[in-house]
Design an enzyme around this catalytic site. Structure first.
Site, PDB file in Angstrom:
ATOM      1  N   SER A 225       0.514  -0.973  -0.165  1.00 33.41           N
ATOM      2  CA  SER A 225       0.265  -0.285   0.052  1.00 33.41           C
ATOM      3  C   SER A 225       0.843   1.518   0.256  1.00 33.41           C
ATOM      4  O   SER A 225       1.955   1.228   0.699  1.00 33.41           O
ATOM      5  CB  SER A 225      -1.063  -0.526   1.404  1.00 33.41           C
ATOM      6  OG  SER A 225       0.030  -0.075   2.706  1.00 33.41           O
ATOM      7  N   GLY A 227      -0.040   4.849   0.116  1.00 34.51           N
ATOM      8  CA  GLY A 227      -0.558   6.080   0.738  1.00 34.51           C
ATOM      9  C   GLY A 227      -1.532   7.121  -0.448  1.00 34.51           C
ATOM     10  O   GLY A 227      -2.153   5.888  -1.203  1.00 34.51           O
ATOM     11  N   GLY A 230      -1.904   5.110  -4.358  1.00 34.36           N
ATOM     12  CA  GLY A 230      -2.789   3.385  -4.000  1.00 34.36           C
ATOM     13  C   GLY A 230      -1.878   2.413  -4.231  1.00 34.36           C
ATOM     14  O   GLY A 230      -1.426   2.468  -2.578  1.00 34.36           O
ATOM     15  N   GLY A 256      -5.262   1.943   5.771  1.00 30.74           N
ATOM     16  CA  GLY A 256      -5.090   0.901   5.607  1.00 30.74           C
ATOM     17  C   GLY A 256      -5.799  -0.499   6.054  1.00 30.74           C
ATOM     18  O   GLY A 256      -6.081  -1.164   4.979  1.00 30.74           O
ATOM     19  N   ASP A 257      -6.938  -0.096   7.267  1.00 32.14           N
ATOM     20  CA  ASP A 257      -7.545  -1.166   8.221  1.00 32.14           C
ATOM     21  C   ASP A 257      -8.741  -1.426   7.934  1.00 32.14           C
ATOM     22  O   ASP A 257      -9.673  -2.526   7.017  1.00 32.14           O
ATOM     23  CB  ASP A 257      -8.213  -0.338   9.705  1.00 32.14           C
ATOM     24  CG  ASP A 257      -6.590  -0.375  10.634  1.00 32.14           C
ATOM     25  OD1 ASP A 257      -5.569  -1.506  10.099  1.00 32.14           O
ATOM     26  OD2 ASP A 257      -6.827   0.201  10.874  1.00 32.14           O
TER      27      ASP A 257
HETATM   28  N1  LIG Z   1      -4.129  10.085   1.367  1.00 29.00           N
HETATM   29  C1  LIG Z   1      -4.939   9.780  -0.190  1.00 29.00           C
HETATM   30  N2  LIG Z   1      -5.908  10.151  -1.157  1.00 29.00           N
HETATM   31  C2  LIG Z   1      -6.065   8.574  -1.418  1.00 29.00           C
HETATM   32  N3  LIG Z   1      -6.301   7.074  -1.105  1.00 29.00           N
HETATM   33  C3  LIG Z   1      -6.106   7.004   0.055  1.00 29.00           C
HETATM   34  C4  LIG Z   1      -4.710   8.158   1.154  1.00 29.00           C
HETATM   35  N4  LIG Z   1      -4.104   7.784   1.701  1.00 29.00           N
HETATM   36  C5  LIG Z   1      -3.506   6.196   2.135  1.00 29.00           C
HETATM   37  N5  LIG Z   1      -5.344   5.607   0.409  1.00 29.00           N
HETATM   38  C6  LIG Z   1      -5.683   4.608   0.065  1.00 29.00           C
HETATM   39  O1  LIG Z   1      -5.244   3.673   1.774  1.00 29.00           O
HETATM   40  C7  LIG Z   1      -4.771   3.152   1.051  1.00 29.00           C
HETATM   41  C8  LIG Z   1      -4.085   2.220   2.955  1.00 29.00           C
HETATM   42  O2  LIG Z   1      -2.731   3.346   3.095  1.00 29.00           O
HETATM   43  P1  LIG Z   1      -1.551   3.118   3.641  1.00 29.00           P
HETATM   44  O3  LIG Z   1      -1.121   4.946   3.953  1.00 29.00           O
HETATM   45  O4  LIG Z   1      -0.892   2.795   2.251  1.00 29.00           O
HETATM   46  O5  LIG Z   1      -1.276   2.505   4.090  1.00 29.00           O
HETATM   47  P2  LIG Z   1      -0.927   2.045   6.548  1.00 29.00           P
HETATM   48  O6  LIG Z   1      -1.446   3.096   6.995  1.00 29.00           O
HETATM   49  O7  LIG Z   1      -1.476   0.951   6.413  1.00 29.00           O
HETATM   50  O8  LIG Z   1       0.606   2.794   6.314  1.00 29.00           O
HETATM   51  C9  LIG Z   1      -3.978   2.975   0.272  1.00 29.00           C
HETATM   52  O9  LIG Z   1      -3.855   1.976  -0.667  1.00 29.00           O
HETATM   53  C10 LIG Z   1      -4.776   4.204  -0.594  1.00 29.00           C
HETATM   54  O10 LIG Z   1      -5.886   2.805  -1.274  1.00 29.00           O
HETATM   55  O1  LIG Z   2      -0.997  -2.415  16.550  1.00 32.81           O
HETATM   56  P1  LIG Z   2      -0.530  -1.047  16.068  1.00 32.81           P
HETATM   57  O2  LIG Z   2       0.562  -1.763  14.973  1.00 32.81           O
HETATM   58  O3  LIG Z   2       0.595   0.131  16.724  1.00 32.81           O
HETATM   59  O4  LIG Z   2      -1.745   0.357  15.898  1.00 32.81           O
HETATM   60  C1  LIG Z   2      -2.438   0.948  16.118  1.00 32.81           C
HETATM   61  C2  LIG Z   2      -3.361   1.984  15.277  1.00 32.81           C
HETATM   62  O5  LIG Z   2      -3.193   1.425  13.906  1.00 32.81           O
HETATM   63  C3  LIG Z   2      -4.913   1.918  13.453  1.00 32.81           C
HETATM   64  O6  LIG Z   2      -5.338   0.762  13.833  1.00 32.81           O
HETATM   65  C4  LIG Z   2      -4.539   2.534  12.338  1.00 32.81           C
HETATM   66  O7  LIG Z   2      -4.428   1.899  11.342  1.00 32.81           O
HETATM   67  P2  LIG Z   2      -4.012   2.135   9.660  1.00 32.81           P
HETATM   68  O8  LIG Z   2      -3.939   3.708   9.881  1.00 32.81           O
HETATM   69  O9  LIG Z   2      -2.857   1.384   8.950  1.00 32.81           O
HETATM   70  O10 LIG Z   2      -5.330   1.928   9.066  1.00 32.81           O
HETATM   71  C5  LIG Z   2      -5.555   2.607  14.702  1.00 32.81           C
HETATM   72  O11 LIG Z   2      -6.426   3.209  14.856  1.00 32.81           O
HETATM   73  C6  LIG Z   2      -4.738   2.537  16.096  1.00 32.81           C
HETATM   74  O12 LIG Z   2      -3.868   3.303  17.097  1.00 32.81           O
END
Ligand SMILES: Nc1ncnc2c1ncn2[C@@H]1O[C@H](COP(=O)(O)OP(=O)(O)O)[C@@H](O)[C@H]1O
Ligand SMILES: O=P(O)(O)OC[C@H]1O[C@](O)(COP(=O)(O)O)[C@@H](O)[C@@H]1O
Length: 313
Positions: A225, A227, A230, A256-257
């Protein structure tokens, strides 16, 4: 009971998310929060919430601190989520999320409670029982103190041995150990992939090569992933790339979740690969346009589904 299409979402270290908004964070200064919100979260809890809102039958388990379980219990009850968390001594951690006006988020994720051998044994027994009634198991988030990465790997093997499809979203040593247990799906971001390989990737080609090496360990779905850029998905030696539209970012926490939950929903619904990636991408893109995780309005989803592009890579 026989297997069905319900999902078991495991959070070994849940959290209350305390989200505060301000114009701009000034490190080392006094910062006044303009808006605050405290809600039950943690990766597997967020996954469960999104899946339940999509219409899946969801059970949650893992560990939950006895002293502040009520906010979680209220959420599970209101969402019709079956609560099978093991209660442990102490409080579930609070993670702090500072959201700036430009959408930038600073995450302060705390370590959380410790679990002992008896808690681990109770969870393992519970997991064994629950795996017999669920087809999909999601392990998401960090490990509680007292749970080793090898323990996580054993639980993934246990779920697989019961015939479950296992999806994993974790990082660091837990991700490295989980990979050895060959889950069906992993979703690292670039930082997590770099930590895993102990090297920096300066090109998409280098990232793809690393994922292809992981796929040789028999992991069916590898999603990288990225951000706002995509994601890249490797499945059956084919690469698909997703690009969401530009979103007005409120908070990226939970994107991400939401991706993992929506990807799992796509598997449950037997979407074709393009539909599945399109759906997970649109849902996660919409998650950044809202403060918390949850189902967007149908017309919003339809619009973002159409604005998302899926290409072969
Ligand atoms: N700024 C953004 N604009 C549009 N989609 C986003 C954005 N940030 C995250 N996403 C969507 O959420 C998914 C997961 O985000 P990402 O930041 O890669 O995950 P994580 O929080 O687990 O690091 C991305 O693959 C994308 O589809
Ligand atoms: O278990 P970890 O890795 O400490 O992450 C917990 C945090 O991740 C989250 O689930 C958010 O995760 P994402 O932004 O990756 O979707 C928060 O709600 C929580 O505080």
């Amino acid at each position: 009971m026989s297997h069905n299409t319900s999902v078991l979402s495991i959070t070994l270290n849940p959290a209350l998310d305390l989200t505060g908004q301000l114009e701009q964070l000034k490190i080392g200064k006094v910062n006044s929060i303009t808006e605050a919100n405290l809600h039950p979260a943690g990766k597997g809890v967020n996954v469960a919430k999104v899946l339940a809102e999509l219409g899946a039958k969801v059970t949650v388990s893992g560990f939950l601190g006895l002293e502040n379980a009520s906010a979680f219990e209220h959420l599970f009850e209101s969402q019709g989520i079956n609560d099978e968390f093991i209660r442990v001594a102490g409080t579930t951690r609070t993670n702090v999320k500072i959201v700036e006006a430009n959408g930038e988020v600073s995450d302060l994720n705390f370590p959380g409670f410790s679990v002992d051998a008896a808690d681990i044994a109770s969870f393992e027994q519970k997991l064994l029982e629950l795996c017999q009634h669920h087809s999909y198991v999601v392990f998401a988030g960090s490990l509680a103190k007292g749970v080793s990465p090898e323990q996580l790997a054993d639980w993934i093997r246990l779920a697989k041995a019961q015939g479950c499809t296992v999806l994993v979203d974790t990082s660091g040593a837990a991700l490295a150990a989980a990979i050895k247990a060959q889950p069906s799906m992993i979703k690292p971001n670039q930082d997590e992939l770099e930590e895993l390989f102990q090297q920096q990737f300066s090109s998409v080609e280098a990232i793809k090569q690393a994922c292809e090496d992981l796929a040789k360990q028999d992991i069916q779905h590898i999603v990288l992933s990225r951000g706002e850029q995509g994601s890249l998905w490797l499945h059956q030696q084919q690469w698909l790339q997703a690009q969401p539209p530009k979103m007005k970012v409120v908070s990226t926490v939970g994107a991400g979740d939401t991706f993992v939950a929506s990807f799992c929903w796509g598997l449950l619904q037997q979407f074709n690969a393009t539909e599945q990636l399109n759906f997970a991408t649109a849902m996660s893109a919409l998650a950044v346009a809202q403060a918390n995780v949850g189902l967007p309005a149908a017309e919003e989803l339809e619009r973002v589904l159409q604005q998302t592009t899926i290409t072969q890579h």
